[in-house]
Motif scaffolding. Structure first.
Motif, short mmCIF file in Angstrom:
data_model
loop_
_atom_site.label_atom_id
_atom_site.label_comp_id
_atom_site.label_asym_id
_atom_site.label_seq_id
_atom_site.Cartn_x
_atom_site.Cartn_y
_atom_site.Cartn_z
N ILE A 393 40.23 49.35 41.65
CA ILE A 393 39.91 48.64 40.42
C ILE A 393 39.36 47.27 40.79
CG2 ILE A 393 40.79 47.70 38.26
CD1 ILE A 393 40.86 50.70 38.34
N CYS A 394 38.19 46.96 40.27
CA CYS A 394 37.60 45.64 40.52
C CYS A 394 38.25 44.62 39.59
CB CYS A 394 36.09 45.70 40.28
SG CYS A 394 35.24 44.13 40.60
N GLN A 395 38.90 43.63 40.19
CA GLN A 395 39.57 42.61 39.39
C GLN A 395 38.84 41.28 39.52
OE1 GLN A 395 43.80 42.52 39.06
NE2 GLN A 395 44.06 44.45 40.16
N ALA A 396 38.88 40.52 38.45
CA ALA A 396 38.15 39.27 38.38
C ALA A 396 38.79 38.19 39.24
CB ALA A 396 38.09 38.80 36.93
N THR A 397 38.02 37.14 39.49
CA THR A 397 38.55 35.93 40.12
C THR A 397 39.16 35.06 39.04
OG1 THR A 397 36.87 36.00 41.84
CG2 THR A 397 37.96 33.88 41.46
N CYS A 398 40.43 34.68 39.20
CA CYS A 398 41.15 33.91 38.19
C CYS A 398 41.68 32.63 38.81
CB CYS A 398 42.29 34.72 37.59
SG CYS A 398 41.79 36.27 36.80
N CYS A 405 39.08 33.98 33.62
CA CYS A 405 38.83 34.78 34.80
C CYS A 405 37.35 35.16 34.81
CB CYS A 405 39.70 36.04 34.78
SG CYS A 405 41.48 35.72 34.93
N TYR A 406 36.81 35.44 36.00
CA TYR A 406 35.35 35.57 36.10
C TYR A 406 34.93 36.85 36.81
CZ TYR A 406 35.43 30.63 34.86
OH TYR A 406 35.64 29.44 34.21
N PHE A 407 33.91 37.50 36.22
CA PHE A 407 33.15 38.56 36.87
C PHE A 407 31.70 38.07 37.02
CE2 PHE A 407 36.44 41.41 35.01
CZ PHE A 407 36.80 42.10 36.17
N THR A 408 31.10 38.32 38.17
CA THR A 408 29.74 37.87 38.44
C THR A 408 28.85 39.09 38.64
OG1 THR A 408 30.68 35.94 39.55
CG2 THR A 408 28.31 36.36 39.85
N GLY A 419 18.84 51.67 38.58
CA GLY A 419 19.69 50.65 39.16
C GLY A 419 21.03 50.64 38.44
N TYR A 420 22.03 50.02 39.06
CA TYR A 420 23.35 49.91 38.45
C TYR A 420 23.89 48.49 38.66
CZ TYR A 420 23.43 55.04 38.17
OH TYR A 420 23.13 56.34 37.88
N TYR A 421 24.87 48.15 37.82
CA TYR A 421 25.53 46.86 37.98
C TYR A 421 26.38 46.85 39.24
CZ TYR A 421 24.39 45.74 33.11
OH TYR A 421 23.74 45.48 31.93
N GLU A 422 26.45 45.69 39.87
CA GLU A 422 27.43 45.41 40.91
C GLU A 422 28.08 44.08 40.57
OE1 GLU A 422 25.54 45.51 44.73
OE2 GLU A 422 25.56 47.71 44.84
N PHE A 423 29.25 43.83 41.14
CA PHE A 423 29.98 42.60 40.85
C PHE A 423 30.38 41.94 42.16
CE2 PHE A 423 30.24 45.17 37.09
CZ PHE A 423 30.06 44.27 36.05
N GLU A 424 30.12 40.66 42.26
CA GLU A 424 30.40 39.92 43.50
C GLU A 424 31.87 39.96 43.87
OE1 GLU A 424 28.86 35.98 43.44
OE2 GLU A 424 26.75 36.63 43.18
#
Length: 775
Positions: A393-398, A405-408, A419-424
């Motif tokens: 599970i991709c969890q945000a930076t908090c 909390c942040y998703f980039t 194409g697809y989304y990716e998250f830093e």
């Protein structure tokens, strides 16, 4: 249809044809109306030499005195200058509260020279055509009052060069003050052949079939009444095939030399379709696919010319003509800078065996059942196996000292067709990872990365959101199955869209973003989504785009989805998690209605999609498209082009259901080829641009590449929707043999016989009607 790019026409003098010489009396104010939709991407300019800004010649500006006069008008900036107006008012530097800058990067923070309105006026002609139509009418007024100036002046197009026309000054009896045509026009106007005039195209006369460099046919078993139209398609596809057999000495050069004839073909196809009159739309403001709706033709006579599907196609055809002609000129300009091989040196000749079809073969897709958010979900091993534990599970930076909390987000163009989304925050999970969010926590999704352009995030309770007509997260939609009464007060969870750190809506359920509201349902999406369609430079200039989401309904534990509001098929799962990161629902429900794309090993090497079965030799393709490929990386790159061009050749041999369906059945594989070409060059790393507002060859080319990828993928989905909406066949392929497999000796002989020939410039025009009226 007057030439490669098109020329201006004026309703006051239709008998004079295209780019007529206009007569203007000094001291009289003239108004040029640019209302007709053909004016889109053709803002008028006025200059003392032909083509004005395109060739760095003096334009009519407040600080530029007429050449050869003793006027001191530049001292107080009172020289003759056009006045650019929208809805009857001189254009300023802002529209809808946003700064309107140059096409190279306006936006929220740019400065605009708005003294006579040109910067804002010109810039709005780059907006999507349906937005442009909404913002109009656009007009330009001009009063020339310098009595000493005796030469002619010119009108021209600020976006496309080569469209200048002459203006002569006349006396009160309409007699020209000077009969001599000076300054001279530096080029001769295009004159379409008889064949092109029948087709509405340009440059196709010598490419009529049979041609030994082309397939035997591109339109099979032509029905009665479509013979001439099909001959036009045969010729334009032959011209493209001839233009797209090239030598190679550099990845970027190869792209330019292949994409120019490719674009010319698309322009010819669009012009031929427009000429038929079969997609007439009387209100292009209807031509918005942003809501994903496709309607049937209205039987109401009052709505004639307002068929939503045909309005989409009318806008799409005009967009192809305007944008791709402009991109051709950008690419030619890059070649003219001398860094890459010239067009004449790049061409090679490849002979195709003329093999006729022996069997009628119809390849038609089985119509899929109506899309629904409830179908079996398939395993997607190549996109990282989704395990239901904290590691998958991709969890945000908090940050501890932050309220959010942040998703980039960013887009991986190479992960599939779209194409697809990716998250830093979780690069190890690959494209479209499952995200985990906690109830009652404020999340901010940052879409500042330039790859997010044309990919605004949305959130829904089922995959696909607006594209499938299912419930999205909105103020008036309670989570399915919950007992919440939030819909009654418009307080249900909804994303909140911000730009440049300013929230663009009114609704709020998140006091950390904006005071909490009741009975408000505007959460900023409608405004923000429209900005994602505007030119890349604008989008970047507006500032960072972010979306905040706070999910606060306590009795809902099912999964949700993030998706793209512009491109369908990009949904990813969101699982609600407990404060310590445990998923609240282990089962993946609701189900995802499609499998993610899985690029083959060949496509992964190329940066493309869907080419595995089209590597040469192939029995429906020429023996080669790329000649004299050297060894090493460039040889591998050339094989990518051979495969993508073969895939297009196979896809563009079709039967003809009707004019509109033929266009769509051929343009979809054509667009897919363009997208693959653009992705392959991006993937090569040969084009770098750190700031798209910088004017450099690489940045100009980068904007072309991402525009091709994003716009043409969106147009593919628009055309697929029209096929559904009009109940046309999903596909209508026929099998036309190409050269077939050949021996190494034959291939060697063909390549050694390759000869350089002048690049054939295909072209075409849509008449641009501008009303000139005395005021």
């Amino acid at each position: 249809m007057a030439g490669e790019l098109g020329y201006y026409e004026f309703e006051e003098c239709p008998e004079l044809g295209t780019n007529p010489t206009l007569g203007m009396e000094k001291g009289v104010t003239y108004e040029f109306k640019q209302i007709d939709p053909t004016n889109w991407m053709h803002p008028l300019g006025f200059a003392y030499e032909a083509d004005g800004a395109h060739v760095d010649q003096a334009e009519l500006e407040a600080g530029v005195p007429p050449p050869g006069t003793n006027s001191a008008c530049s001292d107080d900036r009172t020289c003759p200058v056009p006045q650019y107006q929208r809805k009857g008012t001189l254009m300023g530097g802002t529209v809808d509260g946003l700064v309107v800058g140059s096409e190279d990067g306006g936006g929220a923070g740019g400065e605009v020279a708005a003294d006579f309105g040109l910067e804002a006026y010109e810039h709005m002609f780059y907006y999507p055509i349906n937005q442009w139509a909404t913002y109009g009418p656009f007009t330009v007024s001009l009063m020339f009052d310098d009595v000493d100036f005796a030469s002619d002046i010119f009108y021209f197009c600020h976006i496309h060069s080569g469209m200048s026309g002459r203006i002569k000054f006349i006396d009160s009896e309409e007699t020209p003050i000077t009969m001599e045509n000076t300054p001279a026009l530096p080029y001769v106007y295009d004159i379409p052949s008889d064949f092109d005039q029948k087709c509405g195209t340009y440059g196709l006369e010598k490419y009529q079939l049979p041609n030994d460099q082309c397939l035997s046919e591109y339109v099979c078993d032509v029905p009665e009444g479509m013979e001439q139209y099909s001959k036009c398609y045969d010729a334009m596809n032959c011209a493209m095939m001839v233009g797209m057999t090239t030598n190679v000495d550099d990845e970027t050069s190869l792209f330019l030399h292949q994409m120019i004839p490719h674009h010319q073909n698309a322009v010819n196809m669009a012009k031929a379709l427009l000429m038929t009159g079969d997609i007439t739309c009387n209100d292009l403001t209807l031509a918005s696919s942003e809501d994903g709706t496709v309607g049937a033709e209205s039987e109401d006579a009052a709505l004639a010319g307002k068929d939503y599907n045909f309005c989409l196609m009318d806008a799409l055809a005009r967009t192809i003509i305007g944008e791709q002609n402009h991109q051709i000129q950008v690419m030619r300009s890059i070649l003219d800078n001398g860094k890459y091989t010239s067009a004449a040196d790049a061409d090679c000749q490849v002979t195709v065996q003329q093999v006729q079809r022996h069997l009628k073969t119809v390849v038609e897709e089985t119509p899929p059942e109506a899309q629904t958010p409830i179908v079996e979900e398939h395993p997607q091993e190549s996109l990282k196996t989704r395990q239901l534990d904290g590691h998958a599970i991709c969890q945000a930076t908090c940050p501890a000292d932050d309220d959010h909390c942040y998703f980039t987000a960013k887009i991986n163009y190479f992960a599939g067709e779209l194409g697809y989304y990716e998250f830093e925050e979780c690069p190890e999970l690959g494209p479209n990872p499952t995200l985990g969010i906690k109830k009652g926590t404020s999340y901010i999704f940052n879409q500042a990365d330039v790859s997010n352009w044309m990919h605004p995030l949305g959130f829904a309770y089922f995959a696909g959101g607006a594209h499938f007509g299912v419930d999205e997260l909105e103020a008036g939609i309670a989570p399915p199955g919950s007992t919440s009464s939030c819909a009654d007060t418009l307080t249900c969870p909804a994303p909140m869209y911000s730009m440049a750190e300013e929230y663009q809506g009114v609704y709020s359920n998140n006091e950390k973003i904006s005071p909490v509201t009741n009975e408000e349902d505007d959460f900023g999406l409608d405004f923000i989504e429209g900005l994602y369609y505007r030119p890349l430079g604008d989008w970047v200039g507006y500032g960072e785009f972010t979306v905040s989401l706070l999910f606060d309904v306590t009795d809902f534990d099912a999964d949700m989805f993030y998706f793209c509001h512009i491109h369908s098929g990009m949904s990813g799962r969101i699982k609600l998690i407990s404060p310590d990161g445990v998923v609240l629902q282990e089962e993946n429900q609701p189900l995802l209605p499609y499998e993610y794309d899985q690029p083959s090993a060949f496509d992964q090497d190329c940066g493309t999609f869907g080419l595995e079965g089209y590597t040469l030799p192939h029995d429906q393709c020429p023996p080669m498209f790329i000649c004299n490929a050297p060894g090493g990386a460039l040889e591998k790159y050339s094989k990518c082009y051979d495969a993508m061009n073969c895939a297009m050749a196979v896809g563009m041999t079709t039967y003809a259901e009707n004019t509109v369906a033929l266009f769509i059945h051929q343009m979809i594989p054509h667009h897919q080829n363009a997208v693959n070409m653009a992705k392959a060059l991006l993937h090569s790393g040969k084009v770098t641009c750190d700031d798209v507002t910088v004017e450099s060859d690489d940045c100009e080319l980068y904007k072309v590449l991402v525009s091709v990828i994003n716009h043409q993928n969106h147009q593919i989905q628009t055309m697929q929707g029209v096929l559904d909406g009009k109940s046309f066949k999903k596909s209508y392929d026929c099998v036309v043999p190409g050269s077939g497999p050949r021996s190494e000796v034959e291939l060697s002989e063909n390549e050694s016989a390759a000869s350089t020939m002048a690049a054939t410039i295909l072209s075409f025009v849509v008449g641009i009607f501008i009303t000139c009226a005395l005021s």
